[in-house]
Design an enzyme around this catalytic site. Structure first.
Site, PDB file in Angstrom:
ATOM      1  N   VAL A 134       0.252   4.609   5.009  1.00  0.00           N
ATOM      2  CA  VAL A 134      -0.177   3.586   5.712  1.00  0.00           C
ATOM      3  C   VAL A 134       0.821   2.429   6.327  1.00  0.00           C
ATOM      4  O   VAL A 134       0.651   2.020   7.504  1.00  0.00           O
ATOM      5  CB  VAL A 134      -1.436   2.943   4.678  1.00  0.00           C
ATOM      6  CG1 VAL A 134      -1.554   1.476   5.334  1.00  0.00           C
ATOM      7  CG2 VAL A 134      -2.475   3.773   4.451  1.00  0.00           C
ATOM      8  N   GLY A 135       1.986   2.286   5.447  1.00  0.00           N
ATOM      9  CA  GLY A 135       2.898   1.497   6.012  1.00  0.00           C
ATOM     10  C   GLY A 135       3.695   1.889   7.155  1.00  0.00           C
ATOM     11  O   GLY A 135       3.862   0.862   8.042  1.00  0.00           O
ATOM     12  N   CYS A 158       2.748   0.483  -8.743  1.00  0.00           N
ATOM     13  CA  CYS A 158       3.706   1.191  -7.599  1.00  0.00           C
ATOM     14  C   CYS A 158       5.037   1.108  -8.376  1.00  0.00           C
ATOM     15  O   CYS A 158       5.728   2.344  -8.383  1.00  0.00           O
ATOM     16  CB  CYS A 158       3.703   0.073  -6.661  1.00  0.00           C
ATOM     17  SG  CYS A 158       4.459  -1.492  -7.135  1.00  0.00           S
ATOM     18  N   GLY A 215       0.820  -1.234   0.131  1.00  0.00           N
ATOM     19  CA  GLY A 215      -0.002  -0.038  -0.018  1.00  0.00           C
ATOM     20  C   GLY A 215       0.942   1.274   0.104  1.00  0.00           C
ATOM     21  O   GLY A 215       2.103   1.317  -0.266  1.00  0.00           O
ATOM     22  N   SER A 216       0.112   2.346   0.475  1.00  0.00           N
ATOM     23  CA  SER A 216       0.837   3.637   0.416  1.00  0.00           C
ATOM     24  C   SER A 216       1.990   3.639   1.457  1.00  0.00           C
ATOM     25  O   SER A 216       1.980   2.960   2.808  1.00  0.00           O
ATOM     26  CB  SER A 216      -0.137   4.716   0.532  1.00  0.00           C
ATOM     27  OG  SER A 216      -0.757   4.454   1.650  1.00  0.00           O
ATOM     28  N   GLU A 268       5.391  -3.361   1.274  1.00  0.00           N
ATOM     29  CA  GLU A 268       5.644  -2.881   0.115  1.00  0.00           C
ATOM     30  C   GLU A 268       4.782  -1.784  -0.548  1.00  0.00           C
ATOM     31  O   GLU A 268       3.838  -1.973  -0.592  1.00  0.00           O
ATOM     32  CB  GLU A 268       5.037  -4.017  -1.033  1.00  0.00           C
ATOM     33  CG  GLU A 268       6.041  -5.502  -0.820  1.00  0.00           C
ATOM     34  CD  GLU A 268       7.223  -5.443  -1.231  1.00  0.00           C
ATOM     35  OE1 GLU A 268       7.667  -4.574  -2.021  1.00  0.00           O
ATOM     36  OE2 GLU A 268       8.129  -6.412  -0.853  1.00  0.00           O
TER      37      GLU A 268
HETATM   38  P1  NAP Z   1      -3.564   2.265   0.657  1.00  0.00           P
HETATM   39  O1  NAP Z   1      -4.326   3.286   0.755  1.00  0.00           O
HETATM   40  O2  NAP Z   1      -2.308   2.513   1.589  1.00  0.00           O
HETATM   41  O3  NAP Z   1      -4.307   0.911   1.047  1.00  0.00           O
HETATM   42  C1  NAP Z   1      -3.599  -0.365   1.048  1.00  0.00           C
HETATM   43  C2  NAP Z   1      -4.343  -1.185   1.735  1.00  0.00           C
HETATM   44  O4  NAP Z   1      -4.196  -0.859   3.251  1.00  0.00           O
HETATM   45  C3  NAP Z   1      -5.900  -1.318   1.919  1.00  0.00           C
HETATM   46  O5  NAP Z   1      -6.208  -2.567   1.993  1.00  0.00           O
HETATM   47  C4  NAP Z   1      -6.334  -0.157   2.772  1.00  0.00           C
HETATM   48  O6  NAP Z   1      -7.809  -0.452   3.379  1.00  0.00           O
HETATM   49  C5  NAP Z   1      -5.518  -0.597   4.076  1.00  0.00           C
HETATM   50  N1  NAP Z   1      -5.190   0.662   5.011  1.00  0.00           N
HETATM   51  C6  NAP Z   1      -5.474   1.730   4.979  1.00  0.00           C
HETATM   52  N2  NAP Z   1      -5.398   2.315   5.935  1.00  0.00           N
HETATM   53  C7  NAP Z   1      -4.830   1.436   6.819  1.00  0.00           C
HETATM   54  C8  NAP Z   1      -4.374   1.413   8.182  1.00  0.00           C
HETATM   55  N3  NAP Z   1      -4.430   2.768   9.071  1.00  0.00           N
HETATM   56  N4  NAP Z   1      -3.989   0.460   8.762  1.00  0.00           N
HETATM   57  C9  NAP Z   1      -3.881  -0.851   8.024  1.00  0.00           C
HETATM   58  N5  NAP Z   1      -4.537  -0.987   6.975  1.00  0.00           N
HETATM   59  C10 NAP Z   1      -4.776   0.229   6.244  1.00  0.00           C
HETATM   60  O7  NAP Z   1      -2.871   1.888  -0.796  1.00  0.00           O
HETATM   61  P2  NAP Z   1      -3.734   1.905  -1.860  1.00  0.00           P
HETATM   62  O8  NAP Z   1      -4.349   3.290  -2.431  1.00  0.00           O
HETATM   63  O9  NAP Z   1      -4.730   0.828  -2.020  1.00  0.00           O
HETATM   64  O10 NAP Z   1      -2.640   1.729  -3.044  1.00  0.00           O
HETATM   65  C11 NAP Z   1      -1.718   2.366  -3.617  1.00  0.00           C
HETATM   66  C12 NAP Z   1      -0.328   2.641  -3.022  1.00  0.00           C
HETATM   67  O11 NAP Z   1       0.146   1.177  -2.984  1.00  0.00           O
HETATM   68  C13 NAP Z   1       0.456   3.328  -3.767  1.00  0.00           C
HETATM   69  O12 NAP Z   1       1.310   4.390  -2.826  1.00  0.00           O
HETATM   70  C14 NAP Z   1       1.412   2.265  -4.674  1.00  0.00           C
HETATM   71  O13 NAP Z   1       2.578   2.802  -5.031  1.00  0.00           O
HETATM   72  C15 NAP Z   1       1.448   1.381  -3.640  1.00  0.00           C
HETATM   73  N6  NAP Z   1       1.738   0.021  -4.191  1.00  0.00           N
HETATM   74  C16 NAP Z   1       3.007  -0.612  -3.647  1.00  0.00           C
HETATM   75  C17 NAP Z   1       3.399  -1.793  -4.198  1.00  0.00           C
HETATM   76  C18 NAP Z   1       4.677  -2.580  -3.862  1.00  0.00           C
HETATM   77  O14 NAP Z   1       4.709  -3.771  -4.134  1.00  0.00           O
HETATM   78  N7  NAP Z   1       5.620  -1.637  -3.427  1.00  0.00           N
HETATM   79  C19 NAP Z   1       2.337  -2.507  -5.006  1.00  0.00           C
HETATM   80  C20 NAP Z   1       1.028  -1.941  -5.286  1.00  0.00           C
HETATM   81  C21 NAP Z   1       0.849  -0.804  -4.719  1.00  0.00           C
HETATM   82  P3  NAP Z   1      -8.788   0.607   2.922  1.00  0.00           P
HETATM   83  O15 NAP Z   1      -9.032   0.137   1.090  1.00  0.00           O
HETATM   84  O16 NAP Z   1      -9.976   0.135   3.574  1.00  0.00           O
HETATM   85  O17 NAP Z   1      -8.585   1.821   2.868  1.00  0.00           O
END
Ligand code: NAP
Ligand code: MG
Length: 479
Positions: A231-232, A283, A227-228, A249
């Site tokens: 959040v990480g 990502c 995720g972002s 990641e």
């Molecule tokens: P996100 O908003 O960070 O959400 C990722 C996951 O985390 C979702 O299931 C989300 O649930 C959950 N989440 C949100 N807030 C949380 C918290 N406080 N505690 C625990 N879990 C929580 O990311 P996204 O918008 O789905 O994805 C885009 C991001 O992911 C981009 O920054 C991208 O670069 C990154 N990404 C990285 C990789 C890699 O392999 N490095 C691969 C793909 C994507 P909700 O949906 O309910 O908010």
């Protein structure tokens, strides 16, 4: 669609639901439960109980269940792909790629799981240990929470759930709230395939509530999140007091560097394919295009011409090249980022607009090095910001001037120059003469700096999701 907790199809204990909307036409598709803390407690309890026998289940039996699951995925492939397209706005063609990947990934992790051998450290290697033999044994961690992002839900489900359960862990999957349906279906197929109750469960609900709760839960041993970065970091903070293993990641802002001696046609092909696949929500897509001044005009003209011919439209139509981003809310964020880049000196040569969840494919030229997008602003949408540079040292410094360190790419015909870049780019993967969005299941994939902790792939995930036990056979060696 319901959650799957302890083998049962369950709504939330308080009956609350969340709607899942098709971003292309705003139509309601289905709803999922908004899990309560009690639901999570039930799932954790079931997982801990299931783990006692799952960790002792032989690997070949685990692989038999995987094969049952893959048979069911094959039978349901078309419906799953359509569901993924509907709830994500990705084209049906892109969804089909993700379906194919399920087979590649689960077979690869299964093969690896059957060939994970332990080590013997013989006696006599070290002073005072003439007769002690040490064996190492890999053991599962316990209960692993797999938190999945919206952009490639199935790919990341594969990357996390397959190695976790094949290594003998039980998993609780938390899909993204915007598109949880395909993941719920996959977990339901795993239940149908015969995985025992509690080994694989899926809970739905907002990350800000249940994601946080999972991160603090004492009954969970590890969190693997894609995720972002924001959040990480939050997950890492919440997981620290219970000393959970974490694998993160996270975001990226990969540089795409075209040197003076690059093959221009190749760079244009790679740039266009990598930046606009999945409507730019990858990502490790290149997100900053840094072009040597000698190629600059030709590159801008060629990518713009190519992109102008891409067709937008209904993601379910096989002729549609680009779908929507995940939601109108996400599209608005991208729109604001485009405007900011223009205010900071960039000039739009194509696109720049938004309609609903569609972001027009956008090319922004003359982006100054000082613009946010050249550093820490990740644009998760179909936008190509392009800057010109004059020297290799200058572009290397710019490429590293970001908090992120996921990937990077460099185009040149000179392998010595390429190796200079691979040695000096501060990121987890570098592609020479190809875009950084190259990713195979086999390779270890992970970010440096704020792009994450740990590494995922057939080569590395088993190390992340197991722990080593040492067994010493004292005094039985033969020295
Ligand atoms: P996100 O908003 O960070 O959400 C990722 C996951 O985390 C979702 O299931 C989300 O649930 C959950 N989440 C949100 N807030 C949380 C918290 N406080 N505690 C625990 N879990 C929580 O990311 P996204 O918008 O789905 O994805 C885009 C991001 O992911 C981009 O920054 C991208 O670069 C990154 N990404 C990285 C990789 C890699 O392999 N490095 C691969 C793909 C994507 P909700 O949906 O309910 O908010
Ligand atoms: Mg989100």
């Amino acid at each position: 669609m319901n959650m799957i907790i302890n083998g049962q199809d369950l709504p939330a204990s308080d009956g609350e639901t969340i709607n899942v909307i098709n971003p292309y036409n705003n139509e309601w598709i289905d709803s999922v439960p908004s899990a309560t803390k009690e639901d999570i407690d039930t799932a954790v309890k079931a997982a801990r109980s299931a783990w006692r026998s799952w960790k002792k289940t032989p690997v070949y039996k685990r692989v038999d269940l995987v094969n049952n699951f893959l048979t069911l995925v094959e039978q349901n492939r078309t419906g799953l792909g359509k569901l993924l397209s509907l709830e994500s706005g990705k084209t049906i063609t892109e969804a089909a790629v993700e379906m194919n990947n399920i087979f590649t990934a689960w077979h690869a992790f299964s093969e690896k799981a059957k060939h994970l051998y332990d080590t013997v450290i013989p006696a006599g290697l070290e002073y005072n240990h003439d007769n002690n033999i040490v064996l190492t044994k890999r053991e599962p961690l316990g209960v692993v929470a797999c938190i999945i992002p919206f952009n490639f839900p199935c790919n990341l489900f594969n990357q996390k759930v397959a190695p976790a359960i094949l290594a003998g862990n039980c998993v609780i999957v938390k899909p993204a709230t915007d598109n949880p349906l395909t993941i719920c279906r996959l977990v339901s197929l795993m239940r149908e395939a015969g995985f025992p109750d509690g080994v694989v469960q899926v809970v739905t609900g907002r990350g800000s509530s249940i994601g946080q709760y999972l991160s603090t839960h004492k009954g969970i041993d590890a969190i693997t999140l894609t995720g972002s970065t924001t959040v990480g970091i939050e997950v890492a903070e919440k997981a620290a007091p219970s000393l959970k293993r974490i694998a993160l990641e996270l975001g990226g802002n990969d540089a795409f560097i075209v040197l003076e001696d690059a093959d221009l046609e190749l760079t244009v092909n790679e740039a266009v394919n990598a930046r606009f696949f999945n409507a730019g929500q990858i990502c490790c897509a290149p997100k900053r295009f840094l072009i040597h001044r000698s190629h600059y005009e030709a590159f801008v003209t060629a990518v713009t011409e190519r992109i102008a011919s891409f067709t937008f439209g209904d993601p379910l139509n096989p002729d549609t090249k680009v779908g929507t981003v995940i939601s109108e809310r996400a599209a608005r964020i991208v729109e604001d980022q485009i405007q900011l880049t223009v205010q900071q000196g960039g000039r739009i040569v194509l696109g720049g607009s938004r309609e609903g969840a569609f972001v027009a494919l956008t090319v922004i030229r003359d982006v100054p090095f000082s613009a946010d997008v050249m550093h820490d602003m990740e644009i998760f949408g179909p936008v190509m910001p392009i800057a010109a540079f004059d020297s290799a040292d200058e572009v290397l410094e710019l490429a590293n001037a970001t908090i992120y360190g996921l990937g990077g790419s460099v185009f040149t015909r000179d392998m010595k120059k390429a190796m200079k870049f691979t040695d000096n780019l501060e990121c987890g993967s570098v592609v020479i003469n190809g875009s950084s969005y190259f990713r195979s299941f086999e390779m270890p994939f992970g970010g440096f700096k704020y792009s994450g902790i740990g590494s995922e792939g057939v080569l590395s995930t088993f190390d992340e999701l197991t722990q080593l036990k040492c067994i010493t056979l004292k005094g039985i060696g033969n020295y």
